[in-house]
Design a protein around this motif. Structure first.
Motif, PDB file in Angstrom:
ATOM      1  N   SER A  84       0.817  -1.209   0.000  1.00 60.87           N
ATOM      2  CA  SER A  84       0.000   0.000   0.000  1.00 60.87           C
ATOM      3  C   SER A  84       0.852   1.261   0.000  1.00 60.87           C
ATOM      4  O   SER A  84       0.337   2.365  -0.044  1.00 60.87           O
ATOM      5  CB  SER A  84      -0.940   0.000   1.204  1.00 60.87           C
ATOM      6  OG  SER A  84      -0.190  -0.011   2.402  1.00 60.87           O
ATOM      7  N   PHE A 107       0.917   1.456  -4.336  1.00 61.07           N
ATOM      8  CA  PHE A 107      -0.085   2.501  -4.160  1.00 61.07           C
ATOM      9  C   PHE A 107      -0.585   3.030  -5.496  1.00 61.07           C
ATOM     10  O   PHE A 107      -1.783   3.176  -5.709  1.00 61.07           O
ATOM     11  CB  PHE A 107       0.524   3.635  -3.314  1.00 61.07           C
ATOM     12  CG  PHE A 107      -0.307   4.869  -3.256  1.00 61.07           C
ATOM     13  CD1 PHE A 107      -1.371   4.958  -2.369  1.00 61.07           C
ATOM     14  CD2 PHE A 107      -0.029   5.948  -4.080  1.00 61.07           C
ATOM     15  CE1 PHE A 107      -2.146   6.107  -2.310  1.00 61.07           C
ATOM     16  CE2 PHE A 107      -0.791   7.097  -4.022  1.00 61.07           C
ATOM     17  CZ  PHE A 107      -1.850   7.180  -3.142  1.00 61.07           C
ATOM     18  N   THR A 112      -7.597   3.405  -4.907  1.00 54.98           N
ATOM     19  CA  THR A 112      -7.562   4.004  -3.570  1.00 54.98           C
ATOM     20  C   THR A 112      -8.761   4.912  -3.288  1.00 54.98           C
ATOM     21  O   THR A 112      -8.779   5.594  -2.268  1.00 54.98           O
ATOM     22  CB  THR A 112      -6.262   4.811  -3.387  1.00 54.98           C
ATOM     23  OG1 THR A 112      -6.199   5.819  -4.395  1.00 54.98           O
ATOM     24  CG2 THR A 112      -5.046   3.905  -3.474  1.00 54.98           C
ATOM     25  N   ASP A 125      -3.617  -0.589   4.769  1.00 51.23           N
ATOM     26  CA  ASP A 125      -3.396  -1.881   4.106  1.00 51.23           C
ATOM     27  C   ASP A 125      -4.668  -2.522   3.564  1.00 51.23           C
ATOM     28  O   ASP A 125      -4.602  -3.335   2.653  1.00 51.23           O
ATOM     29  CB  ASP A 125      -2.709  -2.853   5.064  1.00 51.23           C
ATOM     30  CG  ASP A 125      -1.256  -2.496   5.315  1.00 51.23           C
ATOM     31  OD1 ASP A 125      -0.704  -1.685   4.545  1.00 51.23           O
ATOM     32  OD2 ASP A 125      -0.669  -3.037   6.261  1.00 51.23           O
TER      33      ASP A 125
END
Length: 129
Positions: A84, A107, A112, A125
């Motif tokens: 992450s 990431f 996200t 996470d």
């Protein structure tokens, strides 16, 4: 993944796929490393060698070991590292390449939406689930 499975004792709805895979796999129920720093501990866990204890993360450019992903590839397995954190954090891209992972999702690759940055290097996470 090992900590996730161990901490949930294979009982959470989130771990059902991992539980199914574990029935036909080797599972390490307990693991230890020589340092608590996450990038450095990855070297010990995946490569079986003690990491350089100082900064920078020298293992991102030179790693004198044959690591687990290399050994698994020789036996026909594919490997994926999920993180992450950002690819730039401590040159994780270099470290992941040197440990032998075939694919790396960080990431920048993850959806996200709905997650907030929790610190300077990534999001929580749970985004990997």
């Amino acid at each position: 993944m090992l900590n996730f499975l161990y901490s949930l004792s294979f009982s959470s709805d989130r771990s059902l796929n991992l539980l199914a895979l574990s029935k036909h796999s080797l599972v390490a129920h307990e693991t230890w490393t020589v340092v608590s720093h996450s990038t450095k501990s990855s070297v010990a866990i995946f490569c079986g060698v003690s990491p350089y204890l100082g900064q920078p993360v020298l293992e991102s450019t030179h790693l004198p070991a044959v690591c687990l992903p290399h050994l698994l590839k020789e036996r026909g397995y594919r490997s994926l590292m999920l993180s992450s954190s950002t690819r730039l954090f401590e040159n994780l891209t270099g470290l992941i390449k040197n440990t032998g992972f075939e694919e790396y999702l960080a990431f920048e690759d993850l959806d996200t939406e709905g997650y907030q940055r929790v610190n300077y290097f990534g999001v929580e996470d749970d985004v990997m689930l």
